[in-house]
Design a protein around this motif. Structure first.
Motif, short mmCIF file in Angstrom:
data_model
loop_
_atom_site.label_atom_id
_atom_site.label_comp_id
_atom_site.label_asym_id
_atom_site.label_seq_id
_atom_site.Cartn_x
_atom_site.Cartn_y
_atom_site.Cartn_z
N LEU A 149 -5.60 4.14 -6.29
CA LEU A 149 -4.99 3.00 -5.58
C LEU A 149 -5.68 1.70 -5.98
O LEU A 149 -5.02 0.68 -6.20
CB LEU A 149 -5.11 3.19 -4.07
CG LEU A 149 -4.05 4.01 -3.38
CD1 LEU A 149 -4.36 4.13 -1.89
CD2 LEU A 149 -2.68 3.39 -3.56
N LYS A 150 -6.99 1.74 -6.06
CA LYS A 150 -7.73 0.55 -6.44
C LYS A 150 -7.32 0.08 -7.83
O LYS A 150 -7.09 -1.12 -8.05
CB LYS A 150 -9.24 0.85 -6.40
CG LYS A 150 -10.11 -0.34 -6.64
CD LYS A 150 -11.58 0.03 -6.49
CE LYS A 150 -12.47 -1.15 -6.76
NZ LYS A 150 -13.89 -0.81 -6.63
N LEU A 151 -7.19 1.02 -8.75
CA LEU A 151 -6.76 0.68 -10.11
C LEU A 151 -5.35 0.09 -10.11
O LEU A 151 -5.07 -0.87 -10.83
CB LEU A 151 -6.83 1.90 -11.03
CG LEU A 151 -8.24 2.38 -11.39
CD1 LEU A 151 -8.18 3.70 -12.15
CD2 LEU A 151 -8.96 1.33 -12.21
N VAL B 130 0.84 -1.20 0.00
CA VAL B 130 0.00 0.00 0.00
C VAL B 130 0.88 1.25 0.00
O VAL B 130 0.63 2.19 -0.76
CB VAL B 130 -0.98 0.01 1.20
CG1 VAL B 130 -1.66 1.36 1.36
CG2 VAL B 130 -2.01 -1.10 1.06
N ASN B 131 1.91 1.28 0.84
CA ASN B 131 2.81 2.44 0.88
C ASN B 131 3.52 2.65 -0.45
O ASN B 131 3.70 3.78 -0.90
CB ASN B 131 3.82 2.30 2.02
CG ASN B 131 3.19 2.52 3.38
OD1 ASN B 131 2.18 3.21 3.50
ND2 ASN B 131 3.76 1.92 4.40
N CYS B 132 3.91 1.54 -1.07
CA CYS B 132 4.56 1.63 -2.39
C CYS B 132 3.59 2.20 -3.42
O CYS B 132 3.95 3.07 -4.22
CB CYS B 132 5.04 0.25 -2.82
SG CYS B 132 5.88 0.22 -4.41
N ALA B 133 2.35 1.75 -3.39
CA ALA B 133 1.33 2.25 -4.32
C ALA B 133 1.03 3.71 -4.05
O ALA B 133 0.85 4.50 -4.99
CB ALA B 133 0.07 1.40 -4.21
N ILE B 134 0.97 4.10 -2.79
CA ILE B 134 0.72 5.51 -2.45
C ILE B 134 1.87 6.37 -2.97
O ILE B 134 1.65 7.49 -3.44
CB ILE B 134 0.54 5.69 -0.92
CG1 ILE B 134 -0.79 5.08 -0.48
CG2 ILE B 134 0.60 7.16 -0.52
CD1 ILE B 134 -1.01 5.06 1.02
#
Length: 171
Positions: free
Chosen positions: A161-163, A111-115
């Motif tokens: 983020l979902k995508l 999640v942090n990487c995606a953010i």
């Protein structure tokens, strides 16, 4: 009269006795114990049955009284010292599930990487919301934005983020 087939009696009356026991104990395992104890008591006192047509009622009375006895004995068992109670509580709280912790750590890292891949506008509001647990109004004051702008950015950031996660899963 003493020639009662207890395997047949057990098959016929088990559910009835279980329901009686459960209604009193409110515990599945304790109710099963009560039913077993009921049949043990019944086998020991089988010669006291005068009318074989009333076996169900006789067993129901035994089950009711046995369940009440079990509940009373359980109440006595639960009266433990405060120190023992506290130790058990701490023991339960300190148990760790390493597998869950590792999975959670990996998920947080993803999640942090995606953010980090989001634009700074979305990243800032999402980090303040998720990382610091701030409300939209607080974030708006910090970033000098309108609350509606903050809500929109949070919505869009979550959508991105979902995508990102959907792309990662399908890859």
């Amino acid at each position: 009269m003493n020639k009662i087939d207890f395997s047949e009696v057990y098959r016929i009356y088990y559910k009835r006795l279980f329901h009686i026991s459960y209604s009193i104990t409110r515990d599945l395992h304790l109710a099963e114990d009560v039913v077993q104890e009921t049949f043990i008591k019944a086998m020991k006192k089988v010669e006291t049955i005068e009318d074989e047509t009333k076996v169900g009622a006789w067993l129901s009375v035994i089950a009711t009284r046995t369940a009440i006895d079990f509940v009373r004995s359980e109440r006595k068992k639960k009266a433990i010292l405060m120190e023992q109670e506290m130790l058990e509580f701490l023991g339960k709280e300190m148990k760790q599930n390493v597998e869950n912790e590792v999975e959670t750590g990996i998920l947080v890292e993803e999640v942090n990487c995606a953010i980090g891949k989001l634009t700074h506008e979305y990243r800032d509001v999402l980090m303040l919301k998720l990382g610091n647990g701030l409300k939209e109004n607080e974030i708006a004051r910090i970033l000098d934005l309108k609350p509606s702008t903050v809500k929109t950015r949070i919505y869009r950031a979550r959508k991105q983020l979902k995508l990102l996660f959907l792309k990662q899963i399908s890859a």
